[in-house]
Design an enzyme around this catalytic site. Sequence first.
Site, PDB file in Angstrom:
ATOM      1  N   ILE A   1       0.828  -1.211   0.000  1.00  0.00           N
ATOM      2  CA  ILE A   1       0.000   0.000   0.000  1.00  0.00           C
ATOM      3  C   ILE A   1       0.862   1.262   0.000  1.00  0.00           C
ATOM      4  O   ILE A   1       0.477   2.287  -0.585  1.00  0.00           O
ATOM      5  CB  ILE A   1      -1.013  -0.008   1.182  1.00  0.00           C
TER       6      ILE A   1
ATOM      7  N   ASP B   1      -9.736  -7.726   7.251  1.00  0.00           N
ATOM      8  CA  ASP B   1      -8.858  -6.670   6.730  1.00  0.00           C
ATOM      9  C   ASP B   1      -9.562  -5.917   5.599  1.00  0.00           C
ATOM     10  O   ASP B   1      -9.687  -4.683   5.668  1.00  0.00           O
ATOM     11  CB  ASP B   1      -7.506  -7.248   6.273  1.00  0.00           C
TER      12      ASP B   1
ATOM     13  N   LYS C   1      -5.418   1.727   7.914  1.00  0.00           N
ATOM     14  CA  LYS C   1      -6.457   0.960   8.579  1.00  0.00           C
ATOM     15  C   LYS C   1      -6.030  -0.504   8.634  1.00  0.00           C
ATOM     16  O   LYS C   1      -5.221  -0.901   7.791  1.00  0.00           O
ATOM     17  CB  LYS C   1      -7.806   1.078   7.865  1.00  0.00           C
TER      18      LYS C   1
ATOM     19  N   SER D   1      11.934   0.760   7.009  1.00  0.00           N
ATOM     20  CA  SER D   1      11.429  -0.531   6.567  1.00  0.00           C
ATOM     21  C   SER D   1      12.559  -1.532   6.672  1.00  0.00           C
ATOM     22  O   SER D   1      13.692  -1.224   6.297  1.00  0.00           O
ATOM     23  CB  SER D   1      10.930  -0.421   5.115  1.00  0.00           C
ATOM     24  N   ARG D   2      12.242  -2.723   7.205  1.00  0.00           N
ATOM     25  CA  ARG D   2      13.304  -3.678   7.503  1.00  0.00           C
ATOM     26  C   ARG D   2      13.976  -4.213   6.246  1.00  0.00           C
ATOM     27  O   ARG D   2      15.162  -4.483   6.224  1.00  0.00           O
ATOM     28  CB  ARG D   2      12.732  -4.855   8.307  1.00  0.00           C
TER      29      ARG D   2
HETATM   30  P1  NAP Z   1       2.516  -5.442   3.007  1.00  0.00           P
HETATM   31  O1  NAP Z   1       2.628  -5.430   1.517  1.00  0.00           O
HETATM   32  O2  NAP Z   1       2.830  -6.711   3.716  1.00  0.00           O
HETATM   33  O3  NAP Z   1       3.416  -4.250   3.514  1.00  0.00           O
HETATM   34  C1  NAP Z   1       3.583  -3.959   4.872  1.00  0.00           C
HETATM   35  C2  NAP Z   1       5.055  -3.674   5.123  1.00  0.00           C
HETATM   36  O4  NAP Z   1       5.201  -3.411   6.509  1.00  0.00           O
HETATM   37  C3  NAP Z   1       5.936  -4.830   4.785  1.00  0.00           C
HETATM   38  O5  NAP Z   1       6.437  -4.729   3.459  1.00  0.00           O
HETATM   39  C4  NAP Z   1       7.029  -4.761   5.818  1.00  0.00           C
HETATM   40  O6  NAP Z   1       8.152  -4.092   5.281  1.00  0.00           O
HETATM   41  C5  NAP Z   1       6.475  -3.900   6.933  1.00  0.00           C
HETATM   42  N1  NAP Z   1       6.278  -4.663   8.189  1.00  0.00           N
HETATM   43  C6  NAP Z   1       6.602  -4.234   9.435  1.00  0.00           C
HETATM   44  N2  NAP Z   1       6.294  -5.148  10.344  1.00  0.00           N
HETATM   45  C7  NAP Z   1       5.777  -6.197   9.684  1.00  0.00           C
HETATM   46  C8  NAP Z   1       5.298  -7.447  10.106  1.00  0.00           C
HETATM   47  N3  NAP Z   1       5.273  -7.816  11.394  1.00  0.00           N
HETATM   48  N4  NAP Z   1       4.828  -8.298   9.162  1.00  0.00           N
HETATM   49  C9  NAP Z   1       4.835  -7.948   7.862  1.00  0.00           C
HETATM   50  N5  NAP Z   1       5.296  -6.753   7.402  1.00  0.00           N
HETATM   51  C10 NAP Z   1       5.768  -5.891   8.312  1.00  0.00           C
HETATM   52  O7  NAP Z   1       1.053  -5.038   3.467  1.00  0.00           O
HETATM   53  P2  NAP Z   1       0.085  -3.953   2.798  1.00  0.00           P
HETATM   54  O8  NAP Z   1      -0.840  -4.637   1.859  1.00  0.00           O
HETATM   55  O9  NAP Z   1       0.865  -2.817   2.286  1.00  0.00           O
HETATM   56  O10 NAP Z   1      -0.783  -3.567   4.069  1.00  0.00           O
HETATM   57  C11 NAP Z   1      -0.283  -2.733   5.094  1.00  0.00           C
HETATM   58  C12 NAP Z   1      -1.456  -2.041   5.758  1.00  0.00           C
HETATM   59  O11 NAP Z   1      -2.140  -1.281   4.758  1.00  0.00           O
HETATM   60  C13 NAP Z   1      -2.490  -3.003   6.359  1.00  0.00           C
HETATM   61  O12 NAP Z   1      -2.989  -2.489   7.558  1.00  0.00           O
HETATM   62  C14 NAP Z   1      -3.583  -3.049   5.300  1.00  0.00           C
HETATM   63  O13 NAP Z   1      -4.872  -3.286   5.853  1.00  0.00           O
HETATM   64  C15 NAP Z   1      -3.517  -1.646   4.729  1.00  0.00           C
HETATM   65  N6  NAP Z   1      -4.037  -1.531   3.370  1.00  0.00           N
HETATM   66  C16 NAP Z   1      -3.630  -2.392   2.390  1.00  0.00           C
HETATM   67  C17 NAP Z   1      -4.191  -2.299   1.123  1.00  0.00           C
HETATM   68  C18 NAP Z   1      -3.783  -3.207  -0.024  1.00  0.00           C
HETATM   69  O14 NAP Z   1      -4.390  -3.139  -1.096  1.00  0.00           O
HETATM   70  N7  NAP Z   1      -2.785  -4.052   0.109  1.00  0.00           N
HETATM   71  C19 NAP Z   1      -5.152  -1.336   0.855  1.00  0.00           C
HETATM   72  C20 NAP Z   1      -5.491  -0.444   1.855  1.00  0.00           C
HETATM   73  C21 NAP Z   1      -4.937  -0.561   3.109  1.00  0.00           C
HETATM   74  P3  NAP Z   1       9.610  -4.501   5.807  1.00  0.00           P
HETATM   75  O15 NAP Z   1       9.666  -6.004   5.800  1.00  0.00           O
HETATM   76  O16 NAP Z   1      10.538  -3.843   4.834  1.00  0.00           O
HETATM   77  O17 NAP Z   1       9.709  -3.945   7.205  1.00  0.00           O
END
Ligand code: NAP
Length: 307
Positions: free
Chosen positions: A14, A168, A90, A36-37
Site C-alpha cells: 500500500i 482486513d 487501517k 522498513s526492515r
Molecule cells: P505489506 O505489503 O505486507 O506491507 C507492509 C510492510 O510493513 C511490509 O512490506 C514490511 O516491510 C512492513 N512490516 C513491518 N512489520 C511487519 C510485520 N510484522 N509483518 C509484515 N510486514 C511488516 O502489506 P500492505 O498490503 O501494504 O498492508 C499494510 C497495511 O495497509 C495493512 O494495515 C492493510 O490493511 C492496509 N491496506 C492495504 C491495502 C492493499 O491493497 N494491500 C489497501 C489499503 C490498506 P519490511 O519487511 O521492509 O519492514
Amino acid sequence: MERVRVGLVGLGKIARDQHLPAIAGNPNFALAAIASRNAARDDVPSFATIEEMLASGVELDAVSLCTPPRGRFEQAHAAIEAGLHVMMEKPPAATVSEAAALADHAKARGVVLFATWHSREAAGVEPARQWLADRRIDAARIIWREDIRRWHPGQDWILEAGGFGVFDPGINALSIATRILPDPLRVERADITVPAGRQGPLAVQLDMRSATVPVSADFDFLQTGPQTWDIEVDTDAGMLTLSMGGSILRLPGQAPVEQPDREYPRLYQRFGELLASGESDVDLRPLQLVADAFLIADRKVGAPFDW
Ligand code: NAP
C-alpha cells in the site's frame, strides 16, 4: 504552509501503490525518510526501524504508518513520544484498547493522530450518506468478496493473530457503513470460519442492527472470478447501491455515478487539514465492530489454506 516532512514506515504494497504517489502529488507534503526492515529508497534516508529513524536526526514533522496493524501501536507510540504527528493505515491497531490509548497519548502530547479509513474517501460515500439522511431505511446488505491470493499474495501476517483475516478488507465495508447509516451499528451474531492451522478468518457472516434496521455482512476471502465490494440499502425511496468499494453510486431512477479513485490523495489532503487545525481524527467504530464480532462469534475451523 511549510511542507510537512513525512517519515514513511513499512515500504510494502500500500505504501508503494498509494502513499508514495499521494505524497508526491501533494505540494504540502514531502517524503523525508523511510523506515522498513527489507526495503529502502535511494532518494531519501532509509532506516530498518522507526526507532533508528527517530534517533537519526533526520528532521520530520509526521510519520505515516503503512505496516500491518499488529505492531503499529509500538510504532505510533514511539512517534507520538517523539512529538511527531501520526497518520495510520487501517485498521488503526490490533485492538480497540491500543487505538484508544494512542488517541489519549496524542492528545496528551499535543500532536495530531489520524486513524485513516481510505474507503470512506471513495467518491460515492459522501453523496450516499447525504441521500440516506432524508430516507427511511428498511434494511442494508454488505457483500464484500475478494480473492486473498490476488490482492494479498504471500502476506502471511493477514492470517496470523492480529492480522484480521477477511476483516482486513471487511473493515473497509464497516467503515463505509458506519459513515453512511445514521444510527449506530451493533453486532448481534457472527459466524467466523478460520482455516485449520491459521488464526485469521477467511469467511465471516454478520447480523447487525442500526437502531431496528437489519444490516447483514458477508465477507469472503476466497472469491475467484468477479470480485464484489457492494453495499445495498433498501429505503422508502428504493434501493441505493454502492459498488466497487464505494466508487460507483446507484440511486433509484438515476444513471450510476462513477468517479476516478482519489481515496489516498483525499486522505493526505485531510491529514493536511487536521494538521492545520490541530485536531485528531480517531473513529474506532469499525474496529469496535470487528472486536465485538470476535467476542460473540460462533467459530468454525475450515479447510487448511495455502497460497
Ligand atoms: P505489506 O505489503 O505486507 O506491507 C507492509 C510492510 O510493513 C511490509 O512490506 C514490511 O516491510 C512492513 N512490516 C513491518 N512489520 C511487519 C510485520 N510484522 N509483518 C509484515 N510486514 C511488516 O502489506 P500492505 O498490503 O501494504 O498492508 C499494510 C497495511 O495497509 C495493512 O494495515 C492493510 O490493511 C492496509 N491496506 C492495504 C491495502 C492493499 O491493497 N494491500 C489497501 C489499503 C490498506 P519490511 O519487511 O521492509 O519492514
